[in-house]
Design an enzyme around this catalytic site. Sequence first.
Site, PDB file in Angstrom:
ATOM      1  N   TYR A 233       0.897  -1.263  -0.083  1.00  0.00           N
ATOM      2  CA  TYR A 233       0.109   0.051   0.099  1.00  0.00           C
ATOM      3  C   TYR A 233       1.054   1.246  -0.143  1.00  0.00           C
ATOM      4  O   TYR A 233       1.833   1.301   0.932  1.00  0.00           O
ATOM      5  CB  TYR A 233      -0.852  -0.095   1.156  1.00  0.00           C
ATOM      6  N   ASP A 261      -6.190  -1.004  -6.463  1.00  0.00           N
ATOM      7  CA  ASP A 261      -7.879  -0.907  -6.527  1.00  0.00           C
ATOM      8  C   ASP A 261      -8.599  -0.296  -5.230  1.00  0.00           C
ATOM      9  O   ASP A 261      -9.600  -0.287  -5.207  1.00  0.00           O
ATOM     10  CB  ASP A 261      -8.261  -2.170  -6.955  1.00  0.00           C
ATOM     11  N   HIS A 354     -10.442  -7.054  -4.890  1.00  0.00           N
ATOM     12  CA  HIS A 354      -9.914  -6.869  -3.372  1.00  0.00           C
ATOM     13  C   HIS A 354     -11.046  -8.020  -2.649  1.00  0.00           C
ATOM     14  O   HIS A 354     -11.528  -7.563  -1.627  1.00  0.00           O
ATOM     15  CB  HIS A 354     -10.245  -5.606  -2.880  1.00  0.00           C
TER      16      HIS A 354
END
Length: 486
Positions: A233, A261, A354
Amino acid sequence: MTLRKISASEISSHCHEDDAWIVINGTVWDITGFAAKHPGGPKVIADHVGKDGSSMYNDIHGPGLISSYLGPEKQVGVVDDLDKDSLIKEATKEPVIPKPDLKSIVDLSQFEQVAEMALKRRAWSYVSGATEDGVTHDANCEFYRRIFFRPQVLNGAGRVDTSTVFMGKKCAVPFFNAPTSSVKLTHPDGELALARASVAHGVPPCLPTMSSYALSEIVDVMPPSHPFFFQLYMNLDRSEAERTLREARDLGAQAILVTVDLPVMSKRQNRDRRQVQVQQDIETLEKKEEEIPAAGAWSHTPTNIAIDPDLQWKDIEWIRKVTGLPVILKGIQSAVDAKRAFEHGCSGIYISNHGGRALDTAPPAILVLLEIHATCPEILGKIDIMIDGGIRRGSDILKAICLGANVVLIGRPFLYALSYGEAGVNHAFDILKHELETAMALLGISSLDQAHPGLVNTSLLDFMVYRGNKHPWARYPVPRIGGSKL
């Protein structure tokens, strides 16, 4: 250096946004300014300043994680032995639910049933939850059921080989663990158990940025030089992002899986979201003002600093330069972005929504793979493809590989299996491997190199495959500004 002993009264006085201490497992930490940077949000930090936060911390994090985030210089001291009991709030004990014998589990869906009973409610809600109405979450699984095999016979598939090569490394099976956050919620060993199980089954684990354990702690449980992938991230603070990337590189990461995403946190809802607990809500509203936690009074930025919402294509090149490692984009949901990733020099794409936890009604992952076949088949074979979402059977793995995926990733099922600890994950690996071997033999292939699109029938999905802006109405843009006046 000997840390000084600190009394409970002194600790409790440091409970303000600009002067915050917390006790974790007997050590007092100065966390002033950390609330806004906390990956889990500021509220949990604000609720525990000036107090012992060990119970909440230990549910999610490994013992060494706080030091890796804050550094040893933030250790203020240790709790005076005489005051330890006064700081610790007795945690509510949840009943222990007996689980069926692990040998009785014969498919992954049974792990889910056990986990719903065995996990703490908080852990179950986190793992099983999806975004809004869960349309994408449900479709991920359902769309695999709409793909049928076209078996070939008399091909001599009595002995099958499930191994594959991914990113230049031979893997015993074509499925890895999907990188998921806060795995310790489902078992105290968390990512350590997933890593050890991956090693035992001859595949590289995928290690997450928001792990329960420090990255070095996870790598330490693997044999030296065992390959792994690191999921990133992108932090708003580029210096922190660079530190994280360099650590992953130095510890031996083979590639960086950049999550693209989830620029902002989605609205997560668990499965019993419609069963509103009216009485509990009323009791909460009736609390006296002084009994409401102080967290709401703390100022903080509305965005999570651990995730940069403004990540752009130019940042991918920066990541590659910082690490010198291959970059794989995690969260590709259209053929257009798959082609862009190829054009920007990415070594691979990771098709994912996800697990239905990002944008609800985004396309099921397998449909995106079909879209790539329909609109940019020229990139197939030139870029490595990973895919997750809805894979529950060895036959699902085989369908994805027939359609061009190199490897698939397993998320929730492995977390559910962790309700049995590392043994459960090992058992889940064995179940999937056996199902994959059986499906290959019944399909008529002896190695994954022989898998190809002609072995599956996708006609029940083909009409849903997006094929470009060639619809009749696409030539007439819908006006967004203006319009008729009264």
